[in-house]
Design a protein around this motif. Structure first.
Motif, PDB file in Angstrom:
ATOM      1  N   ALA A 199     -21.492  59.833   8.524  1.00  0.00           N
ATOM      2  CA  ALA A 199     -20.735  59.871   7.255  1.00  0.00           C
ATOM      3  C   ALA A 199     -19.686  58.750   7.199  1.00  0.00           C
ATOM      4  N   TYR A 200     -19.056  58.440   8.368  1.00  0.00           N
ATOM      5  CA  TYR A 200     -18.054  57.347   8.350  1.00  0.00           C
ATOM      6  C   TYR A 200     -18.753  56.031   7.988  1.00  0.00           C
ATOM      7  N   VAL A 201     -19.973  55.875   8.544  1.00  0.00           N
ATOM      8  CA  VAL A 201     -20.709  54.629   8.303  1.00  0.00           C
ATOM      9  C   VAL A 201     -21.128  54.537   6.833  1.00  0.00           C
ATOM     10  N   TYR A 202     -21.522  55.686   6.252  1.00  0.00           N
ATOM     11  CA  TYR A 202     -21.855  55.671   4.811  1.00  0.00           C
ATOM     12  C   TYR A 202     -20.634  55.265   3.981  1.00  0.00           C
ATOM     13  N   LEU A 203     -19.470  55.775   4.376  1.00  0.00           N
ATOM     14  CA  LEU A 203     -18.244  55.435   3.653  1.00  0.00           C
ATOM     15  C   LEU A 203     -17.977  53.923   3.753  1.00  0.00           C
ATOM     16  N   PHE A 204     -18.170  53.394   4.973  1.00  0.00           N
ATOM     17  CA  PHE A 204     -17.951  51.963   5.185  1.00  0.00           C
ATOM     18  C   PHE A 204     -18.946  51.147   4.368  1.00  0.00           C
ATOM     19  N   ALA A 205     -20.221  51.601   4.344  1.00  0.00           N
ATOM     20  CA  ALA A 205     -21.258  50.894   3.578  1.00  0.00           C
ATOM     21  C   ALA A 205     -20.899  50.885   2.097  1.00  0.00           C
ATOM     22  N   GLU A 206     -20.389  52.014   1.626  1.00  0.00           N
ATOM     23  CA  GLU A 206     -20.009  52.137   0.212  1.00  0.00           C
ATOM     24  C   GLU A 206     -18.860  51.169  -0.108  1.00  0.00           C
ATOM     25  N   ALA A 207     -17.882  51.129   0.807  1.00  0.00           N
ATOM     26  CA  ALA A 207     -16.720  50.259   0.583  1.00  0.00           C
ATOM     27  C   ALA A 207     -17.125  48.785   0.602  1.00  0.00           C
ATOM     28  N   LEU A 208     -18.023  48.458   1.550  1.00  0.00           N
ATOM     29  CA  LEU A 208     -18.503  47.083   1.657  1.00  0.00           C
ATOM     30  C   LEU A 208     -19.164  46.667   0.344  1.00  0.00           C
ATOM     31  N   ALA A 209     -20.044  47.514  -0.172  1.00  0.00           N
ATOM     32  CA  ALA A 209     -20.757  47.197  -1.410  1.00  0.00           C
ATOM     33  C   ALA A 209     -19.793  47.156  -2.594  1.00  0.00           C
ATOM     34  N   ASP A 210     -18.820  48.091  -2.616  1.00  0.00           N
ATOM     35  CA  ASP A 210     -17.848  48.104  -3.717  1.00  0.00           C
ATOM     36  C   ASP A 210     -17.071  46.789  -3.774  1.00  0.00           C
ATOM     37  N   GLY A 211     -16.754  46.240  -2.592  1.00  0.00           N
ATOM     38  CA  GLY A 211     -16.053  44.952  -2.554  1.00  0.00           C
ATOM     39  C   GLY A 211     -16.874  43.871  -3.237  1.00  0.00           C
ATOM     40  N   ALA A 212     -18.193  43.894  -2.959  1.00  0.00           N
ATOM     41  CA  ALA A 212     -19.078  42.884  -3.556  1.00  0.00           C
ATOM     42  C   ALA A 212     -19.210  43.109  -5.061  1.00  0.00           C
ATOM     43  N   MET A 218     -10.754  55.607  15.082  1.00  0.00           N
ATOM     44  CA  MET A 218     -10.549  56.343  16.344  1.00  0.00           C
ATOM     45  C   MET A 218      -9.998  57.736  16.062  1.00  0.00           C
ATOM     46  N   ASN A 219      -9.052  57.821  15.115  1.00  0.00           N
ATOM     47  CA  ASN A 219      -8.499  59.134  14.736  1.00  0.00           C
ATOM     48  C   ASN A 219      -9.586  60.036  14.158  1.00  0.00           C
ATOM     49  N   ALA A 220     -10.507  59.451  13.383  1.00  0.00           N
ATOM     50  CA  ALA A 220     -11.585  60.241  12.772  1.00  0.00           C
ATOM     51  C   ALA A 220     -12.488  60.843  13.848  1.00  0.00           C
ATOM     52  N   VAL A 221     -12.855  60.028  14.843  1.00  0.00           N
ATOM     53  CA  VAL A 221     -13.722  60.526  15.928  1.00  0.00           C
ATOM     54  C   VAL A 221     -12.996  61.650  16.682  1.00  0.00           C
ATOM     55  N   GLU A 222     -11.694  61.426  16.931  1.00  0.00           N
ATOM     56  CA  GLU A 222     -10.905  62.452  17.632  1.00  0.00           C
ATOM     57  C   GLU A 222     -10.852  63.748  16.815  1.00  0.00           C
ATOM     58  N   ALA A 223     -10.592  63.618  15.500  1.00  0.00           N
ATOM     59  CA  ALA A 223     -10.452  64.815  14.647  1.00  0.00           C
ATOM     60  C   ALA A 223     -11.756  65.613  14.602  1.00  0.00           C
ATOM     61  N   ALA A 224     -12.899  64.908  14.472  1.00  0.00           N
ATOM     62  CA  ALA A 224     -14.181  65.616  14.400  1.00  0.00           C
ATOM     63  C   ALA A 224     -14.524  66.257  15.741  1.00  0.00           C
ATOM     64  N   THR A 225     -14.200  65.567  16.839  1.00  0.00           N
ATOM     65  CA  THR A 225     -14.476  66.132  18.167  1.00  0.00           C
ATOM     66  C   THR A 225     -13.648  67.400  18.381  1.00  0.00           C
ATOM     67  N   MET A 226     -12.358  67.336  18.019  1.00  0.00           N
ATOM     68  CA  MET A 226     -11.468  68.504  18.200  1.00  0.00           C
ATOM     69  C   MET A 226     -11.952  69.669  17.348  1.00  0.00           C
TER      70      MET A 226
END
Ligand SMILES: NC(=O)c1ccc[n+]([C@@H]2O[C@H](COP(=O)([O-])OP(=O)(O)OC[C@H]3O[C@@H](n4cnc5c(N)ncnc54)[C@H](OP(=O)(O)O)[C@@H]3O)[C@@H](O)[C@H]2O)c1
Length: 262
Positions: free
Chosen positions: A170-183, A246-254
């Motif tokens: 899901a983080y990667v989808y968010l990043f992909a969306e942001a990347l495309a939105d920039g373009a 890094m915070n996201a990975v920590e939050a999901a792991t916890m």
């Protein structure tokens, strides 16, 4: 062969190019036909009787929702023998719980998949219980490599895998969306921007895996002094991308640990 379907993981085993298992050798069981139809379409046998799976199959995948699993374990325990290999896909149900609810000496393993198993590019980790040996772990690694990368890890890594990869998709989808939105902001049509963003992620990921280089090295290779990339990376650092991820990975792991303790 299994008690229930994980759409996208187990249904892919018989259906794709690497064909590790003949569909006719798979017997799927669930109370209703809701998921069983997908198995039937692939040529698998189906039943509504869990004990039939135990009678006919030695490798058994348990893939009910986690809160239903203890009841299923109690139901099947009398039929479990030393010949069975029991594999749980349920998040948060520990090897200790599985071993406690099954007869002493049962070979038990846990598997944690992620969504891209549906396109055979999943990241799957396997952890084995005290009575499961290298042979059982190797069998699972071989079978599940049909779904993508499969690594054996200590059980304590399974929640980290959820934070890194299960939720990480899901983080990667968010990043992909942001990347495309920039373009899109800069004038590129959305459909083309989405396609190029996805291919950029795919290509970058492939280079990490195929070169074996640390991502930091690959990133610095792209940074011409005074060029476009270092200007863009400065913006990402100002936005604290690295610390936020890094915070996201920590939050999901916890959260995965917390859910497992319930
Ligand atoms: N999907 C993923 O990528 C993923 C990733 C990591 C872990 N998991 C784990 O996979 C498990 C399944 O998740 P899901 O989202 O695929 O759930 P799901 O679609 O609800 O599938 C669960 C299946 O279990 C069946 N079931 C319910 N009670 C049963 C019983 N007593 N005996 C035999 N089968 C029974 C259900 O039957 P009906 O069809 O009749 O309701 C259903 O087919 C969960 O434990 C989850 O933690 C999934």
């Amino acid at each position: 062969m299994m008690l229930a379907a994980v759409p996208g993981l187990l249904t892919r085993l018989p259906s794709y190019g690497k064909r590790k298992v003949k569909a006719a050798n798979i017997l799927a069981s669930a109370p209703s036909d809701r998921n069983l139809g997908a198995f039937q379409d692939l040529g698998c046998r189906t039943t509504h009787c869990n004990s039939e799976v135990l009678q006919r199959c030695t490798l058994v995948f348990l893939a009910t929702k986690p809160h239903l699993l203890p009841g299923v374990l109690q139901e099947i325990a009398p039929a479990v023998t030393r010949d069975h290999i029991i594999v749980s896909v349920a998040a948060g149900v520990t090897l200790q719980t599985l071993q406690q609810l099954l007869p002493a000496g049962t070979k038990v393993l846990r598997v944690m998949p992620n969504l891209p198993c549906v396109v055979q590019e999943g990241a799957v980790v396997v952890a084995r219980g005290s009575c499961a040996g290298e042979q059982e772990a190797a069998l699972l690694r071989s079978l599940l490599s049909a779904c993508g990368l499969c690594e054996e890890t200590p059980e304590s890594y399974l929640d980290i895998h959820t934070g890194l990869s299960g939720s990480g998709v899901a983080y990667v989808y968010l990043f992909a969306e942001a990347l495309a939105d920039g373009a899109v902001k800069m004038g590129m049509p959305s459909a083309l921007a989405n396609k190029i963003a996805a291919q950029t992620l795919l290509g970058a990921a492939k280079m990490i895996l195929e070169t074996g280089e640390h991502p930091a090295k690959l990133r610095s290779n792209v940074c011409t002094p005074g060029g476009t990339t270092i200007h863009a990376l400065h913006e990402l650092e100002k936005g604290a991308l690295r610390a936020t991820v890094m915070n996201a990975v920590e939050a999901a792991t916890m959260r995965a640990r917390e859910l497992g303790e319930r």
